[in-house]
Scaffold this motif. Structure first.
Motif, PDB file in Angstrom:
ATOM      1  N   ILE A   1       0.954  -1.258  -0.125  1.00 50.36           N
ATOM      2  CA  ILE A   1       0.084   0.102  -0.076  1.00 50.36           C
ATOM      3  C   ILE A   1       0.864   1.329  -0.001  1.00 50.36           C
TER       4      ILE A   1
ATOM      5  N   LEU B   1       3.856   1.503  -1.265  1.00 49.54           N
ATOM      6  CA  LEU B   1       4.360   1.652  -2.713  1.00 49.54           C
ATOM      7  C   LEU B   1       3.299   2.156  -3.472  1.00 49.54           C
ATOM      8  N   ALA B   2       2.127   1.793  -3.402  1.00 46.93           N
ATOM      9  CA  ALA B   2       0.819   2.379  -4.364  1.00 46.93           C
ATOM     10  C   ALA B   2       0.640   3.827  -4.052  1.00 46.93           C
TER      11      ALA B   2
ATOM     12  N   ALA C   1       3.043   5.982  -2.936  1.00 47.28           N
ATOM     13  CA  ALA C   1       4.129   6.699  -3.297  1.00 47.28           C
ATOM     14  C   ALA C   1       3.792   6.846  -4.849  1.00 47.28           C
ATOM     15  N   ILE C   2       3.670   5.783  -5.414  1.00 48.13           N
ATOM     16  CA  ILE C   2       3.331   5.996  -7.070  1.00 48.13           C
ATOM     17  C   ILE C   2       2.404   6.842  -7.515  1.00 48.13           C
ATOM     18  N   MET C   3       1.153   6.981  -6.862  1.00 47.89           N
ATOM     19  CA  MET C   3       0.329   7.799  -7.150  1.00 47.89           C
ATOM     20  C   MET C   3       0.615   9.462  -6.611  1.00 47.89           C
TER      21      MET C   3
ATOM     22  N   VAL D   1       3.802  10.727  -6.544  1.00 48.44           N
ATOM     23  CA  VAL D   1       4.780  11.092  -7.469  1.00 48.44           C
ATOM     24  C   VAL D   1       4.210  11.420  -8.807  1.00 48.44           C
ATOM     25  N   ALA D   2       3.275  10.558  -9.266  1.00 50.37           N
ATOM     26  CA  ALA D   2       2.890  10.656 -10.522  1.00 50.37           C
ATOM     27  C   ALA D   2       1.968  11.801 -10.620  1.00 50.37           C
ATOM     28  N   SER D   3       1.360  12.289  -9.594  1.00 46.91           N
ATOM     29  CA  SER D   3       0.206  13.439  -9.809  1.00 46.91           C
ATOM     30  C   SER D   3       0.803  14.857 -10.043  1.00 46.91           C
ATOM     31  N   ILE D   4       2.140  14.846  -9.322  1.00 45.40           N
ATOM     32  CA  ILE D   4       2.655  16.204  -9.192  1.00 45.40           C
ATOM     33  C   ILE D   4       2.751  17.208 -10.435  1.00 45.40           C
ATOM     34  N   GLY D   5       3.313  16.342 -11.463  1.00 46.31           N
ATOM     35  CA  GLY D   5       3.464  16.928 -12.638  1.00 46.31           C
ATOM     36  C   GLY D   5       2.145  17.472 -13.476  1.00 46.31           C
TER      37      GLY D   5
ATOM     38  N   ILE E   1       0.754  20.435 -11.615  1.00 45.36           N
ATOM     39  CA  ILE E   1       1.298  21.841 -11.655  1.00 45.36           C
ATOM     40  C   ILE E   1       0.917  22.307 -13.015  1.00 45.36           C
ATOM     41  N   GLU E   2       0.856  21.695 -13.925  1.00 44.05           N
ATOM     42  CA  GLU E   2       0.585  22.067 -15.502  1.00 44.05           C
ATOM     43  C   GLU E   2      -0.746  22.118 -15.895  1.00 44.05           C
ATOM     44  N   ILE E   3      -1.508  21.545 -15.131  1.00 40.72           N
ATOM     45  CA  ILE E   3      -3.057  21.536 -15.731  1.00 40.72           C
ATOM     46  C   ILE E   3      -3.995  22.604 -14.915  1.00 40.72           C
TER      47      ILE E   3
ATOM     48  N   LEU F   1       2.620  -2.173 -11.185  1.00 35.36           N
ATOM     49  CA  LEU F   1       1.701  -1.520 -10.306  1.00 35.36           C
ATOM     50  C   LEU F   1       1.256  -0.273 -10.726  1.00 35.36           C
TER      51      LEU F   1
ATOM     52  N   LEU G   1      -2.226   1.799 -11.673  1.00 37.67           N
ATOM     53  CA  LEU G   1      -2.831   2.766 -10.816  1.00 37.67           C
ATOM     54  C   LEU G   1      -2.474   4.263 -11.841  1.00 37.67           C
TER      55      LEU G   1
ATOM     56  N   MET H   1      -4.479  20.350 -23.224  1.00 37.66           N
ATOM     57  CA  MET H   1      -3.486  20.036 -22.349  1.00 37.66           C
ATOM     58  C   MET H   1      -3.727  18.630 -21.682  1.00 37.66           C
TER      59      MET H   1
ATOM     60  N   TRP I   1      11.664   5.452 -10.483  1.00 43.45           N
ATOM     61  CA  TRP I   1      11.041   6.719  -9.967  1.00 43.45           C
ATOM     62  C   TRP I   1      11.252   7.981 -10.631  1.00 43.45           C
TER      63      TRP I   1
ATOM     64  N   THR J   1       8.584   7.363 -13.425  1.00 46.08           N
ATOM     65  CA  THR J   1       7.136   7.733 -12.659  1.00 46.08           C
ATOM     66  C   THR J   1       6.940   9.251 -12.445  1.00 46.08           C
TER      67      THR J   1
ATOM     68  N   MET K   1       5.376  12.482 -16.441  1.00 52.76           N
ATOM     69  CA  MET K   1       3.753  13.140 -16.222  1.00 52.76           C
ATOM     70  C   MET K   1       4.051  14.828 -16.412  1.00 52.76           C
ATOM     71  N   TRP K   2       5.184  15.153 -16.582  1.00 48.50           N
ATOM     72  CA  TRP K   2       5.234  16.461 -17.214  1.00 48.50           C
ATOM     73  C   TRP K   2       5.423  16.779 -18.745  1.00 48.50           C
TER      74      TRP K   2
ATOM     75  N   TRP L   1       4.886  29.032 -20.742  1.00 47.72           N
ATOM     76  CA  TRP L   1       5.562  28.306 -19.682  1.00 47.72           C
ATOM     77  C   TRP L   1       5.206  26.846 -19.530  1.00 47.72           C
ATOM     78  N   VAL L   2       3.919  26.549 -19.841  1.00 51.03           N
ATOM     79  CA  VAL L   2       3.675  25.010 -19.811  1.00 51.03           C
ATOM     80  C   VAL L   2       4.581  24.183 -21.094  1.00 51.03           C
TER      81      VAL L   2
END
Lengths: 241, 535
Positions: free
Chosen positions: A13, A15-16, A18-20, A22-26, A29-31, B216, B220, B253, B298, B301, B305-306, B320-321
């Motif tokens: 859990i 790990l899951a 953490a993945i979500m 880390v993956a959500s940040i970009g 910030i952009e959208i 995983l 996700l 976007m 990592w 991951t 996404m950017w 900027w984007v």
């Protein structure tokens, strides 16, 4: 650093999650800021909405996958501006749910196609592109003139678009099927259509066959309005708010 | 069985609602209904069979993996056939039936969905079931949900592809299926996620193996991407049409955030999961570096996404984007190459096997193409390069270097490795045919990619060439005519690749039909006699 990871990879859990994270940040910030920063989309009070017939045409354009070969986005590069016209502004696709900017130009860009060719040219070109442009590799859409446009449920389409932010009025929604037929029937009484959608509304039989409202009528009505919903791109850049 | 009955009822309701509106929803209602009735027959057929013995719970549950691999190969042939057909259409536009369903704009998404989601998705589901059981040393937690995931996912693929032929699409590239199919996929996908986490919870190994991190992340993040990008309001519950919640620049976007990360988490993370299990297994070598695995994972991951906004250089998207997208795309090269290097360095000491074993060579070639196409991707994300490459065939060449060279080759390699293990055969029916497939696939990919590099760069240069008097030299039509020979070459390359896949199908079929086979699967560590959760 690697010690921490040694612990995380023992807990599924953790790990899951953490993945979500880390993956959500970009994406966040952009959208997210695009919806809140005023500069993202220029304001244009004269921007008009698609008429029901044009909207039906746009849906045919989507249905036939035209976006796979034709972009609708003139980039800010000199050769593109010279070839296609002023570069596209964000406001011009403000009412486009979804946008059709495209990713490939197997055929030319269509962002400023409206008014470039006659209705007759479009009809002939869609029936068999090689009759007009011998080297064209576009498919034929000759059946569009024969298929009757289904206008019955256009009100539902306008209502759904209003739900996502396009300013259609109650009168527009209520009269959508009638307005679609009227726009392709210049002999009918079109005063109320023009009143609802503005003086610039193009009212004529687009495919040259006055007896019916076909899918060809709708598609050409859409192609002839491309780049004409807003004048913002043709004005001096100082008007950009 | 209750699930099937409910689903059949939903199908019937969809058919009725669609019929009332004269909407293609009707056809999809019947499709759902038929799918459920067909499965009901299968289930009922076994319903009165005696309860299977408890001994089955002491071994891995591989039937869904076996079915998934066969279905993946069928989708591969279908998707590649449509792909080659549309490739010929671009060279000879009249090579078609004069009917709505067969025009380029409807066939093209059938190709992309058939290959990415039909072939790739089924291969990912099948191998993930196989890998997670082995690396966790735990059996799948129950009998039903793996089948629900596999078959439910294929119902989604069928709805998608049959929809395109009827003109049902929401025009978001690689997310074309309409709202009801999207909702169904969410249900299936959440089940998949729960199944995966439940298996991990039962594991007998204290650590989660690196392949499982990637699987995983794939499950996700694809869920997040799919849900956000497909937010839409249907025009009516009885109709197929829906309107995206976002419009214009925000929609663009969101779409390319989805589009690029479908490449990242569907077409990269999932297949890296395959690479990290099957390549070391087949080479019989441990992964070269544990730390490189962590940094690579990592990095991918986080950075990926950017990167989506690099699809929108010089457009109405705020500058900027675009700049952020470009910067992160270039940085992305570091974790991508770490992953590729980790795979290739693992082969140190096993290069003689690469020479002799076409299966391992498939995987090695995939790692090389992965490295090449990620380099190309970072390069193309630079604004000034993108000005030339965007909208041209260069992009098509790039994605096919990734799709054919990386995704398909690693999948074929993994399938050739896993088929004898799953069906308990000593080896594939014919190693010579694996060799034939390898060279067909490699030749096809190279012809395809070189043709598209040429055509794309020529196209881009012709569009921006000025003559001495300061006007554009070429019309758009001139550039199109110049593409013709490359389009023919591309179609030939695709044909070779398709023939390779058909050879693969035959080889797999003959392997399954082989009567003998006594050997136990060499890839399996024995399952512990009593199954207990690890923590």
């Amino acid at each position: 650093m690697f010690g921490t990871h040694y612990r995380i990879e023992r807990k599924s859990i953790a790990l899951a999650v953490a993945i979500m994270v880390v993956a959500s940040i970009g994406g966040l910030i952009e959208i997210a800021p695009l919806f809140t920063i005023d500069d993202t989309v220029e304001s244009d009070p004269n921007m008009r909405v698609y008429t029901p017939l044009e909207l039906a045409g746009r849906n045919i354009y989507i249905r036939e996958g035209c976006y796979a070969c034709h972009s609708q986005m003139v980039r800010t590069l000199q050769d593109e501006v010279e070839r296609y016209g002023p570069y596209s502004l964000a406001v011009e696709s403000k009412y486009d749910h979804p946008m059709l900017w495209g990713s490939k130009r197997t055929g030319p860009d269509l962002a400023r196609l409206g008014g470039k060719y006659s209705d007759q040219w479009h009809t002939a070109h869609l029936k068999n592109p090689r009759d007009v442009v011998p080297q064209s590799i576009m498919p034929r859409y000759n059946w569009l003139s024969e298929s009757q446009l289904n206008t019955k449920h256009l009100g539902d389409d306008l209502r759904a678009l209003r739900a996502v932010g396009v300013p259609y009025t109650d009168a527009m929604i209520e009269n959508a099927p009638a307005d679609a037929v009227a726009q392709a029937s210049p002999d009918d009484d079109t005063a109320s259509l023009v009143e609802r959608y503005g003086e610039a509304t193009q009212v004529r039989s687009f495919d040259g066959d006055r007896s019916t409202t076909s899918e060809m009528d709708a598609l050409i009505a859409y192609l002839q309005i491309l780049g004409k919903l807003s004048d913002a791109a043709h004005q001096a850049p100082t008007t950009k708010k | 069985m209750a699930v099937l009955v409910i689903l059949a009822a939903v199908g019937l309701a969809m058919a009725a609602a669609g019929a009332a509106r004269m909407d293609p929803m009707q056809a999809h209602g019947f499709l759902v209904l038929l799918f459920c009735l067909g499965l009901l027959c299968v289930v009922l057929n076994d319903y009165f069979a005696p309860e299977p013995s408890a001994a089955r719970l002491e071994s891995y549950y591989d039937d869904p993996s076996k079915a998934g691999i066969i279905i993946a190969m069928l989708w591969a042939v279908f998707g590649m056939f449509i792909g080659d057909w549309v490739a010929w259409l671009l060279a000879f536009p009249d090579l078609t039936f004069d009917a709505a369903w067969s025009s380029f704009g409807r066939l093209r998404p059938a190709h992309t969905t058939g290959v990415i989601f039909g072939f790739g998705g089924n291969a990912l589901i099948a191998t993930s079931f196989h890998v997670m059981q082995r690396t966790s040393r735990a059996r799948l937690p129950d009998q039903f949900s793996p089948w629900f995931v596999l078959l439910g996912y294929n119902l989604f693929c069928l709805l998608a592809v049959s929809g395109y032929f009827m003109g049902i699409t929401q025009s978001k590239e690689y997310a074309e299926p309409e709202w009801y199919a999207d909702i169904w996929l969410v249900i299936v996908w959440v089940t998949y996620m729960v199944l995966y986490l439940r298996t991990l919870a039962r594991r007998k190994e204290p650590h989660i193996y690196v392949a499982n991190w990637y699987y995983l992340a794939f499950i996700l993040v694809v869920a997040i991407l799919h849900i956000v990008n497909n937010l839409a309001v249907p025009a009516a519950l009885g109709g197929t049409k829906s309107y995206s919640l976002f419009s214009g620049v925000q929609d663009a976007m969101t779409q390319w955030w989805y589009g690029h990360n479908a490449v990242a988490f569907f077409l990269t993370a999932g297949f890296l999961g395959m690479l990290y299990y099957y390549l070391p297994k087949r080479a019989d070598r441990p992964i070269y570096s544990y730390r490189m695995s962590i940094i690579g994972f990592w990095g991918i991951t986080f950075f990926y996404m950017w990167a989506g906004s690099h699809h929108l250089h010089y457009t109405a998207l705020p500058q900027w984007v675009q700049t952020l997208g470009m910067t992160f795309s270039v940085m992305l090269l570091v974790p991508s190459w770490i992953a590729a290097a980790n795979a290739l360095l693992t082969l140190n000491g096993a290069w003689d096997k690469v020479r002799d074993d076409a299966t391992l060579r498939f995987m090695m070639m995939a790692a090389i193409f992965y490295g090449l196409s990620t380099f190309e991707g970072s390069f193309m994300a630079i604004r000034s390069v993108n000005a030339l490459s965007h909208y041209t065939d260069w992009t098509i060449g790039h994605v096919h270097a990734g799709a054919m060279g990386w995704v398909a080759l690693i999948t074929f390699g993994s399938i050739y490795a896993v088929v004898p293990w799953l069906w308990k055969r000593e080896r594939m029916y014919s190693p010579a045919l694996v060799e034939v497939h390898f060279w067909l696939a490699l030749a096809g990919t190279l012809i395809y990619v070189f043709a598209m590099w040429n055509s794309g760069i020529i196209q881009g240069l012709m569009w921006r060439t000025y003559n001495d008097s300061g006007t554009l030299t070429y019309s758009f039509l001139d550039s199109m005519i110049a593409m013709h020979p490359y389009y023919v070459a591309r179609a030939i390359g695709g044909l070779l690749f398709l023939i390779g896949a058909i050879v693969g199908c035959y080889n797999i079929w003959m392997t399954i039909r082989q009567p003998s086979a006594v050997l136990a699967a060499s890839g399996d560590a024995p399952l512990p006699a009593t199954l207990q959760p690890a923590e």
